[in-house]
Design a protein around this motif. Structure first.
Motif, PDB file in Angstrom:
ATOM      1  N   LEU A 160      -0.906   4.180 -23.870  1.00 43.97           N
ATOM      2  CA  LEU A 160      -2.753   4.783 -22.866  1.00 43.97           C
ATOM      3  C   LEU A 160      -2.541   3.333 -20.747  1.00 43.97           C
ATOM      4  CD1 LEU A 160      -5.775   5.010 -25.250  1.00 43.97           C
ATOM      5  CD2 LEU A 160      -3.936   6.493 -23.676  1.00 43.97           C
ATOM      6  N   ARG A 161      -1.717   2.494 -21.335  1.00 45.13           N
ATOM      7  CA  ARG A 161      -1.945   1.566 -20.459  1.00 45.13           C
ATOM      8  C   ARG A 161      -0.663   1.928 -19.262  1.00 45.13           C
ATOM      9  NH1 ARG A 161      -2.854  -2.036 -24.795  1.00 45.13           N
ATOM     10  NH2 ARG A 161      -0.753  -2.253 -24.629  1.00 45.13           N
ATOM     11  N   ASN A 162       0.104   3.076 -19.761  1.00 40.96           N
ATOM     12  CA  ASN A 162       1.092   3.811 -19.084  1.00 40.96           C
ATOM     13  C   ASN A 162       0.879   4.793 -18.083  1.00 40.96           C
ATOM     14  OD1 ASN A 162       3.813   4.510 -17.849  1.00 40.96           O
ATOM     15  ND2 ASN A 162       4.717   3.672 -19.260  1.00 40.96           N
ATOM     16  N   LYS A 163       0.702   4.028 -16.533  1.00 40.47           N
ATOM     17  CA  LYS A 163       0.064   4.943 -15.562  1.00 40.47           C
ATOM     18  C   LYS A 163       1.287   6.630 -15.509  1.00 40.47           C
ATOM     19  CE  LYS A 163      -2.307   1.543 -12.491  1.00 40.47           C
ATOM     20  NZ  LYS A 163      -1.328   0.471 -11.901  1.00 40.47           N
ATOM     21  N   GLY A 164       2.577   6.103 -15.515  1.00 36.95           N
ATOM     22  CA  GLY A 164       3.314   7.288 -15.355  1.00 36.95           C
ATOM     23  C   GLY A 164       3.167   8.255 -16.529  1.00 36.95           C
ATOM     24  N   ILE A 165       3.301   7.624 -17.967  1.00 34.47           N
ATOM     25  CA  ILE A 165       2.355   8.213 -18.848  1.00 34.47           C
ATOM     26  C   ILE A 165       1.625   8.856 -18.698  1.00 34.47           C
ATOM     27  CG2 ILE A 165       1.622   8.387 -21.652  1.00 34.47           C
ATOM     28  CD1 ILE A 165       4.865   7.668 -21.708  1.00 34.47           C
ATOM     29  N   LEU A 166       0.470   8.341 -18.594  1.00 39.78           N
ATOM     30  CA  LEU A 166      -0.665   9.252 -18.246  1.00 39.78           C
ATOM     31  C   LEU A 166      -0.784  10.194 -17.469  1.00 39.78           C
ATOM     32  CD1 LEU A 166      -3.374   6.330 -18.639  1.00 39.78           C
ATOM     33  CD2 LEU A 166      -3.451   8.159 -20.412  1.00 39.78           C
ATOM     34  N   MET A 167      -0.105  10.282 -16.332  1.00 40.52           N
ATOM     35  CA  MET A 167       0.335  10.642 -15.171  1.00 40.52           C
ATOM     36  C   MET A 167       1.053  12.179 -15.917  1.00 40.52           C
ATOM     37  SD  MET A 167      -0.291  11.358 -11.691  1.00 40.52           S
ATOM     38  CE  MET A 167       0.125   9.896 -10.637  1.00 40.52           C
ATOM     39  N   VAL A 168       1.902  12.274 -16.194  1.00 37.54           N
ATOM     40  CA  VAL A 168       2.755  13.307 -16.935  1.00 37.54           C
ATOM     41  C   VAL A 168       1.937  14.028 -18.188  1.00 37.54           C
ATOM     42  CG1 VAL A 168       4.763  13.974 -18.068  1.00 37.54           C
ATOM     43  CG2 VAL A 168       5.205  12.392 -16.147  1.00 37.54           C
ATOM     44  N   TYR A 169       1.397  13.503 -19.541  1.00 35.80           N
ATOM     45  CA  TYR A 169       0.489  13.671 -20.618  1.00 35.80           C
ATOM     46  C   TYR A 169      -0.740  14.811 -20.280  1.00 35.80           C
ATOM     47  CZ  TYR A 169       4.015  12.616 -23.630  1.00 35.80           C
ATOM     48  OH  TYR A 169       5.258  12.261 -24.425  1.00 35.80           O
ATOM     49  N   TYR A 170      -1.713  13.850 -19.303  1.00 36.56           N
ATOM     50  CA  TYR A 170      -2.846  13.869 -18.749  1.00 36.56           C
ATOM     51  C   TYR A 170      -2.992  14.287 -17.252  1.00 36.56           C
ATOM     52  CZ  TYR A 170      -3.697  11.987 -23.030  1.00 36.56           C
ATOM     53  OH  TYR A 170      -3.543  11.632 -24.206  1.00 36.56           O
ATOM     54  N   PHE A 171      -3.050  13.128 -16.198  1.00 33.09           N
ATOM     55  CA  PHE A 171      -3.499  14.092 -14.803  1.00 33.09           C
ATOM     56  C   PHE A 171      -3.120  15.137 -14.740  1.00 33.09           C
ATOM     57  CE2 PHE A 171      -3.697  12.909 -10.498  1.00 33.09           C
ATOM     58  CZ  PHE A 171      -4.933  12.891 -10.296  1.00 33.09           C
ATOM     59  N   VAL A 172      -2.078  15.297 -14.380  1.00 29.17           N
ATOM     60  CA  VAL A 172      -1.157  16.432 -13.540  1.00 29.17           C
ATOM     61  C   VAL A 172      -1.173  17.629 -14.588  1.00 29.17           C
ATOM     62  CG1 VAL A 172       0.628  17.741 -13.165  1.00 29.17           C
ATOM     63  CG2 VAL A 172       0.736  14.790 -12.657  1.00 29.17           C
ATOM     64  N   PRO A 173      -0.891  17.492 -15.690  1.00 26.46           N
ATOM     65  CA  PRO A 173      -1.532  19.479 -16.585  1.00 26.46           C
ATOM     66  C   PRO A 173      -2.925  19.298 -15.979  1.00 26.46           C
ATOM     67  CG  PRO A 173      -0.521  17.927 -17.702  1.00 26.46           C
ATOM     68  CD  PRO A 173      -0.809  17.072 -16.883  1.00 26.46           C
ATOM     69  N   ILE A 174      -4.362  18.596 -16.236  1.00 21.72           N
ATOM     70  CA  ILE A 174      -5.857  18.845 -16.791  1.00 21.72           C
ATOM     71  C   ILE A 174      -6.075  19.518 -15.382  1.00 21.72           C
ATOM     72  CG2 ILE A 174      -7.441  17.835 -16.675  1.00 21.72           C
ATOM     73  CD1 ILE A 174      -6.558  16.171 -18.907  1.00 21.72           C
ATOM     74  N   ILE A 175      -4.675  18.387 -14.250  1.00 21.48           N
ATOM     75  CA  ILE A 175      -5.290  19.428 -12.211  1.00 21.48           C
ATOM     76  C   ILE A 175      -5.177  20.840 -12.578  1.00 21.48           C
ATOM     77  CG2 ILE A 175      -4.851  18.872 -10.125  1.00 21.48           C
ATOM     78  CD1 ILE A 175      -7.210  16.762 -11.141  1.00 21.48           C
ATOM     79  N   PHE A 176      -3.796  20.475 -13.111  1.00 21.75           N
ATOM     80  CA  PHE A 176      -3.399  22.131 -12.539  1.00 21.75           C
ATOM     81  C   PHE A 176      -3.905  23.323 -13.600  1.00 21.75           C
ATOM     82  CE2 PHE A 176      -0.570  25.789 -14.492  1.00 21.75           C
ATOM     83  CZ  PHE A 176      -0.017  26.165 -13.524  1.00 21.75           C
ATOM     84  N   TYR A 177      -4.971  22.858 -14.468  1.00 22.67           N
ATOM     85  CA  TYR A 177      -5.489  23.413 -15.342  1.00 22.67           C
ATOM     86  C   TYR A 177      -6.784  24.064 -14.506  1.00 22.67           C
ATOM     87  CZ  TYR A 177      -9.692  23.561 -18.637  1.00 22.67           C
ATOM     88  OH  TYR A 177     -10.594  24.093 -18.872  1.00 22.67           O
ATOM     89  N   LEU A 178      -7.011  22.686 -14.286  1.00 21.46           N
ATOM     90  CA  LEU A 178      -8.556  23.173 -13.130  1.00 21.46           C
ATOM     91  C   LEU A 178      -7.567  24.181 -12.545  1.00 21.46           C
ATOM     92  CD1 LEU A 178     -10.473  19.957 -13.634  1.00 21.46           C
ATOM     93  CD2 LEU A 178     -10.837  21.366 -15.076  1.00 21.46           C
ATOM     94  N   VAL A 179      -7.985  23.183 -11.712  1.00 24.91           N
ATOM     95  CA  VAL A 179      -7.223  24.373 -10.253  1.00 24.91           C
ATOM     96  C   VAL A 179      -6.707  26.244 -10.618  1.00 24.91           C
ATOM     97  CG1 VAL A 179      -5.385  24.488  -8.177  1.00 24.91           C
ATOM     98  CG2 VAL A 179      -6.126  22.352  -8.928  1.00 24.91           C
TER      99      VAL A 179
END
Lengths: 302, 239
Positions: B16-35
């Motif tokens: 949860l402190r790792n920006k790279g992990i957050l990006m791959v596991y949460y940020f990109v998939p959720i943005i992709f999902y929303l778009v």
């Protein structure tokens, strides 16, 4: 005294490149033992075989009488290791690392070790990637000690550290020795080896070329101490022509540099001459043969 | 058990402190999902029936093929694995905790999609939520097993970024997440059959549960994890 580490006829090759050739040595209990050697001499391979990270081709290793690798789990209970090239997950804090290592060793959380290595307070909650090289070394040393090992292996413990960091680590190593921990160090730093070790072994071509206490090694070796001297009237120039003393190197500002295996005898001769010539010593330095000189003569193959 | 549980907690917090992990596991998939869901929910797409599964499978694939192998190879390459091993921490604990926590991240994102999609994009709720979550778990494990297998063969992180795309891109293009598979040429349809995402999209067909895709996913999981264990054991003792 019992042996903390015993290595017998250890042989290891990478393909056709034989790195260790029936290497044998032992580290006594409570001793600091330094393994010196040029790059590729086999220091790290030796340590990795002892730690169980690398499988030897043949030979026998014991740590506190436990066989490596057959009794590796018992070995790991008495052995602490600080690797040369090591790391922790970047986002792990020092506190979490200590908690993790302690829980796997089934010992209570060792805040005392974090405090001892100046890793408590603000550093305790810093992520590993935000620690300086020196702090990382301290943390790894603290982690290596979390289960109170009887034997400690340090691979290039001060590599990349500044003077302050190196000095702090040296103090810790000395302290550990007084606590009875047997320590095996692999290092490039000759001064470090000479300062910290009871025994030094110089590794060359996969075997131990020379072994002994720092004093024994420098005394027994075929290396020379050096006398650097300058006189007021330069009377030593006349003395040289008599052929009684070895030919010196003539340095800048009329300094003479003499090399001799018997520095005391040479110094006596020089001072007697200076007195007879009614000259005066302006500057005098005696540099005893160091482990570095010995290392260069052995490891360099000279 | 307590030690491994502690490893899991520390791994989760660290992630949860790792920006790279957050990006791959949460940020990109959720943005992709929303778009993508905004697009797919437009009139004419008629994708409300499988929107949740498609977006979940995308998130799973991204995490399992791009996130998980990176973490595993990084641990090995940076010396973390050796640091653990010489300390007597079992060499299986780090890969296993990474895989388990990766699974947890995937489940969290799957839940976010499951809960939000019906409200945000009028996606159809699964007929059975427990069955849907079971399918998500099976697909996640199958994908993670391939990600782990990848990490057991690729030694360098730099190469992994490229090799991971060889699994991830076909997953997006050939599995039916983005568009119906029957629009693809036959060879690509056959190629897509080996991907967990394709099997995931076939788990529910016309409202009925299909056994064959489930068995294929289980077979992928068991065989890929088995080979990975053999590979990791071989790497673990560098003879």
């Amino acid at each position: 005294m019992r042996n903390a580490i015993e290595v017998q006829d250890l042989t290891k090759a990478y393909g056709r490149n034989a790195v260790l050739r029936e290497l044998s040595f032992s580290v006594r209990e409570g001793e600091v033992f330094a393994l010196l050697g040029v790059n590729g001499a086999g220091k790290t391979t030796t340590l990795e075989c002892i730690e169980g990270l690398r499988k030897a081709d043949s030979g026998h290793i014991t740590v506190c009488d436990f066989d490596v690798p057959k009794e590796l789990s018992s070995v790991q209970k008495v052995l602490g290791v600080q690797l040369q090239s090591t790391s922790l997950p970047e986002t792990m804090t020092s506190k979490e690392a200590m908690r993790l290592f302690c829980v796997w060793h089934k010992v209570p959380f060792r805040l005392d070790l974090l405090e001892r290595f100046d890793m408590a307070g603000e550093h305790m909650n810093k992520q590993y990637s935000n620690l300086s090289a020196g702090r990382k070394r301290r943390l790894h040393l603290a982690l290596a000690l979390c289960h109170n090992p009887r034997v400690l292996i340090l691979d290039e413990p001060t590599a990349g550290l500044d003077v302050e960091g190196r000095d702090a680590l040296h103090k810790q190593i000395k302290q550990l020795k007084t606590e009875g921990v047997s320590i095996l160090i692999a290092t490039h730093d000759m001064a470090e080896a000479e300062k910290l070790s009871d025994t030094i072994a110089i590794l060359r071509d996969g075997v131990i070329a020379k072994q002994g206490s720092p004093r024994e090694l420098t005394a027994s070796a075929d290396i020379q101490s050096r006398i650097i001297i300058k006189t007021l009237n330069g009377s030593l120039k006349d003395f040289l022509t008599e052929g009684i003393v070895p030919k010196p190197d003539i340095l800048e500002d009329d300094y003479f540099s003499f090399a001799s295996k018997d520095a005391a005898e040479l110094l006596l001769l020089l001072l007697t001459h200076i007195r007879k010539a009614n000259d005066e010593v302006v500057d005098l330095r005696v540099q005893r043969a160091s482990i570095e000189d010995l290392f260069l003569s052995i490891a360099g193959g000279k | 058990m307590k030690a491994f549980a502690t490893s899991l907690v520390i791994q989760f917090r660290g992630d949860l402190r790792n920006k790279g992990i957050l990006m791959v596991y949460y940020f990109v998939p959720i943005i992709f999902y929303l778009v993508m869901s905004s697009i797919f929910s437009l009139p004419g797409f008629e994708s409300e029936q499988n929107l949740i599964m498609a977006m979940t499978v995308f998130a799973i694939s991204m995490s399992a093929f791009l996130g998980l192998p990176q973490s595993l190879v990084q641990a090995r390459e940076s010396g973390v694995l050796n640091a653990y091993r010489v300390a007597g921490i079992p060499s299986w604990s780090l890969p296993l905790s990474t895989i388990v926590i990766s699974f947890v991240h995937i489940l969290i994102v799957a839940l976010i999609i499951l809960i939000s999609a019906p409200y945000l994009f009028q996606a159809a709720w699964p007929d059975s939520i427990p069955l849907h979550l079971f399918f998500v778990a099976v697909v996640a494990l199958a994908s993670e097993s391939l990600g782990t297998l990848l990490a057991s063969f690729v030694r360098k992180q730099a190469s992994l970024a490229l090799v991971g795309q060889f699994l991830f891109l076909p997953t997006i293009l050939l599995s039916g997440i983005m568009f119906p598979r029957n629009l693809l040429p036959k060879p690509f349809q056959y190629l897509g059959e080996v991907l967990p995402a394709t099997q995931a999209m076939k788990l529910i067909s016309n409202g009925n549960f299909q056994l064959t895709p489930l068995l294929i996913l289980i077979a992928i999981t068991v065989s890929a994890f088995a080979v990975s264990v053999i590979r990791f054991r071989r790497i673990s003792l560098r003879a």
